[in-house]
Design an enzyme around this catalytic site. Structure first.
Site, mmCIF file in Angstrom:
data_model
loop_
_atom_site.group_PDB
_atom_site.id
_atom_site.type_symbol
_atom_site.label_atom_id
_atom_site.label_comp_id
_atom_site.label_asym_id
_atom_site.label_seq_id
_atom_site.Cartn_x
_atom_site.Cartn_y
_atom_site.Cartn_z
ATOM 1 N N ASP A 71 0.855 -1.195 0.000
ATOM 2 C CA ASP A 71 0.000 0.000 0.000
ATOM 3 C C ASP A 71 0.890 1.244 0.000
ATOM 4 O O ASP A 71 1.698 1.441 0.906
ATOM 5 C CB ASP A 71 -0.927 -0.009 1.213
ATOM 6 N N SER A 121 -6.959 4.313 -1.617
ATOM 7 C CA SER A 121 -6.764 2.858 -1.537
ATOM 8 C C SER A 121 -8.050 2.070 -1.788
ATOM 9 O O SER A 121 -7.997 0.873 -2.052
ATOM 10 C CB SER A 121 -6.218 2.466 -0.163
ATOM 11 N N SER A 184 -8.023 -1.957 1.444
ATOM 12 C CA SER A 184 -7.344 -2.849 0.486
ATOM 13 C C SER A 184 -7.842 -4.292 0.576
ATOM 14 O O SER A 184 -8.181 -4.880 -0.447
ATOM 15 C CB SER A 184 -5.830 -2.799 0.675
ATOM 16 N N GLU A 245 -5.868 -7.657 25.005
ATOM 17 C CA GLU A 245 -4.489 -7.172 25.152
ATOM 18 C C GLU A 245 -4.424 -5.867 25.947
ATOM 19 O O GLU A 245 -3.427 -5.591 26.611
ATOM 20 C CB GLU A 245 -3.880 -6.979 23.753
ATOM 21 N N PHE A 296 -4.546 -9.338 15.706
ATOM 22 C CA PHE A 296 -3.481 -9.087 16.675
ATOM 23 C C PHE A 296 -3.534 -7.706 17.321
ATOM 24 O O PHE A 296 -2.775 -7.438 18.246
ATOM 25 C CB PHE A 296 -2.119 -9.337 16.008
ATOM 26 N N ASP A 312 3.222 -9.925 18.536
ATOM 27 C CA ASP A 312 2.609 -9.878 17.202
ATOM 28 C C ASP A 312 3.526 -10.497 16.159
ATOM 29 O O ASP A 312 4.731 -10.224 16.144
ATOM 30 C CB ASP A 312 2.339 -8.426 16.803
ATOM 31 N N GLU A 338 -1.101 -7.789 2.141
ATOM 32 C CA GLU A 338 -0.907 -6.340 2.074
ATOM 33 C C GLU A 338 0.016 -5.842 3.183
ATOM 34 O O GLU A 338 -0.116 -6.251 4.332
ATOM 35 C CB GLU A 338 -2.252 -5.609 2.233
ATOM 36 N N HIS A 346 2.346 8.853 5.126
ATOM 37 C CA HIS A 346 1.383 9.882 5.525
ATOM 38 C C HIS A 346 1.899 10.679 6.726
ATOM 39 O O HIS A 346 1.629 11.867 6.859
ATOM 40 C CB HIS A 346 0.025 9.269 5.875
ATOM 41 N N ASP A 383 -1.023 0.016 -4.815
ATOM 42 C CA ASP A 383 -2.294 0.638 -5.207
ATOM 43 C C ASP A 383 -2.068 2.039 -5.768
ATOM 44 O O ASP A 383 -2.708 2.452 -6.715
ATOM 45 C CB ASP A 383 -3.290 0.658 -4.039
HETATM 46 ZN ZN LIG Z 1 -2.997 6.441 2.108
#
Ligand SMILES: [Zn+2]
Ligand SMILES: *[C@@H]1O[C@H](CO)[C@@H](O)[C@H](O)[C@H]1NC(C)=O
Ligand SMILES: *[C@@H]1O[C@H](CO)[C@@H](O)[C@H](O)[C@H]1NC(C)=O
Ligand SMILES: *[C@@H]1O[C@H](CO)[C@@H](O)[C@H](O)[C@H]1NC(C)=O
Ligand SMILES: *[C@@H]1O[C@H](CO)[C@@H](O)[C@H](O)[C@H]1NC(C)=O
Ligand SMILES: *[C@@H]1O[C@H](CO)[C@@H](O)[C@H](O)[C@H]1NC(C)=O
Length: 498
Positions: A71, A121, A184, A245, A296, A312, A338, A346, A383
């Protein structure tokens, strides 16, 4: 060809000596020496040419398909991740060969959506999963559907390769480092005018009244998905259910207004197991497990940089387990994997994004060890890209996150973002950055944005040669479909209906 062997021989001879003085630096120095010799490049090019001349298309249907989706993994991200992987392994970096670099067939994918020049996405997931370009924010729906307008859902559903593979008796799985209800993976099983309708609590009441269904519910009711690994626990359990958790956290409690426990619904089938912790995940007996759900984290999984490896699994470990379980089906499987490289970009923090890309490449490498190119089509793509670049005439072996000095003595990072949170200006001039963490951005934005240029499709295995040239992104699932003849027909029918 004999003279071509000298460089390797030299390297082996010098090897033991090099350890004494710092292997990484010396190895790079030896490499740079070799690179001065035209014979080095000649030998390397000949080897590559030999492989290219021997390459033959595999002209039969694939039994299995693995679709790896990075991604936000634009071309510049792959190049920078390649350098990072090499430097993490103690080399200069640039000459590194990623697992995805070894794929023999490559195409470019045009990522715009029906309503956006620079896509999100959700629309792109609809294109590569379902073979149809769509509108931003929507998943599993043609562009006749309007974002957030529930009543435009019905009749506009388009169907994924995952769903078609299941209809053919194959096993199917999704693996992601985000929540499994994220855009996605969602386009593989859901149809929603909003990518954000994770649980029923996210739907406006008008949408619920008009019959729209949240993505988590569709995860367990639309297609029987055999392996589901990622984050997204809180969208699966009744409102107020404490998270196993983070039992004292209010913001991570179960979110469902309808009081359904979707994990229990999914578990009704036999030979099914649910895990939320790495320990239970490791204890899964492949022989007795036909279906596995592992969630997870309450929302997205952590960045690889921050992952607690006793809690994890990595994307590589999830990919490995998924293949081992799906591979039990004699009819084959479809697996979607993915990695959310996107989120680090970002944030304007290249280390988060590129470390993900390296982890993603290791998953691709592991899948190659567990599969045969003769019966498994493996495709790696993205993507969309990001406004991420690196430059500045940096010297060979420059640390990929390192700063360099410009003529005005103001340091700047080789990695730059065109926009995002890394904008530091003081009184109208560029600030003197000393940060090593966040990279500089030209335009201030809270969140760095996607990029609009093409992304790469890498392919190997049966029919991989169909990936060549410049293609529209939706071609991807049409091509995947052609490996199951019926799927190609579905694809064509869809096309004619419009
Ligand atoms: Zn994005
Ligand atoms: C769909 O819903 C919107 C409001 O959400 C309304 O304006 C529109 O008329 C509806 N369309 C149909 C065909 O019912
Ligand atoms: C799991 O349950 C669903 C719904 O009852 C059913 O359609 C599907 O065939 C089952 N799958 C397996 C592997 O038993
Ligand atoms: C990682 O998780 C384990 C098991 O839950 C925990 O004991 C440990 O403290 C965690 N480590 C870090 C660095 O958070
Ligand atoms: C910015 O400009 C103002 C006015 O000229 C000055 O008082 C201030 O010290 C400057 N700030 C910095 C960080 O240079
Ligand atoms: C920027 O900061 C560096 C390191 O703190 C310093 O060496 C350099 O002189 C500074 N440049 C300017 C133009 O202030």
């Amino acid at each position: 060809m004999a003279h071509c062997r000298v460089p390797n021989f030299l390297l082996i001879l010098l090897g033991p000596m090099l350890f004494a003085v710092g292997w990484a630096t010396m190895e790079s120095q030896v490499l740079y020496e070799l690179e001065r010799d035209p014979a080095y490049w000649d030998a390397q090019a000949r080897e590559t040419l030999d492989a290219a001349l021997k390459l033959r298309p595999r002209d039969h249907q694939a039994k299995n398909i693995i679709l790896f989706l990075g991604d936000g993994m634009g071309v510049s991200t792959v190049s920078a991740a390649r350098i990072l992987r090499g430097q993490m392994e103690g080399r200069s970096g640039e000459e590194t060969v990623l697992a995805m670099d070894t794929f023999p067939y490559v195409a470019l994918s045009k990522t715009y959506s029906v309503d956006r020049q620079v896509a999100d996405s959700a629309s792109t997931a609809t294109a590569y999963h379902c073979g149809v370009k769509a509108n931003a924010k929507t998943v599993g729906l043609s562009a006749n559907a309007v974002a957030y307008e529930c009543n435009t859902t019905f009749g506009n559903e388009v169907y994924s390769v995952l769903r078609r593979a299941k209809a053919q008796g194959k096993s199917v799985g999704i693996v992601t480092t985000t929540r499994v209800q994220h855009a996605s993976p969602a386009a593989a099983y859901a149809h929603s005018v909003s990518r954000g309708w994770y649980s029923d609590a996210d739907l406006p009441s008008s949408a619920r009244e008009q019959g729209c269904v949240d993505i988590a519910t569709q995860l367990v009711t639309n297609v029987d998905i055999d392996v589901i690994l990622g984050g997204g626990r809180m969208y699966m359990t009744p409102k107020g259910t404490p998270d196993p958790e983070y039992p004292t956290s209010n913001s991570r409690k179960g979110d469902r207004k309808d009081k359904m426990n979707l994990i229990d619904i999914w578990l009704k089938n036999k030979s099914s197991h649910y895990v939320w912790h790495k320990k239970e995940f490791d204890e899964i007996n492949i022989k007795t497990t036909d279906r596995l759900m592992g969630l997870f984290e309450p929302k997205d999984m952590r960045f690889e940089v921050f992952r607690n490896s006793t809690r994890d699994p990595s994307i590589m470990e999830m990919t490995e387990k998924a293949i081992q379980i799906l591979n039990k089906n004699p009819k084959g499987y479809f697996l979607f994997v993915e990695d959310e490289i996107d989120h680090g970009h970002h944030d304007g923090i290249a280390k988060l994004a590129l470390t993900e890309a390296v982890a993603f490449d290791k998953a691709i490498q592991r899948a190659a060890q567990l599969t045969r190119e003769s019966d498994t089509l493996t495709v790696v793509t993205a993507d969309h890209s990001h406004v991420f670049t690196f430059g500045g005439s940096t010297p060979r072996g420059n640390p990929i996150f390192g700063e360099i000095i410009q003529n005005d003595k103001m340091p700047f990072t080789s990695i730059l973002y065109a926009n995002g949170p890394g904008y530091i200006h003081v009184n109208g001039s560029r600030g003197n950055i000393t940060m090593e963490y966040m990279q500089q951005a030209a335009v201030p934005l809270d969140v760095e944005t996607h990029g609009g240029e093409d992304v790469t499709i890498y392919a190997k295995g049966p029919m991989a040669h169909l990936f060549h040239g410049v293609k529209e992104q939706n071609y991807l699932s049409c091509t995947s479909s052609s490996h199951f003849i019926i799927l190609l027909l579905c694809c064509m029918l869809l096309f004619h209906k419009r």
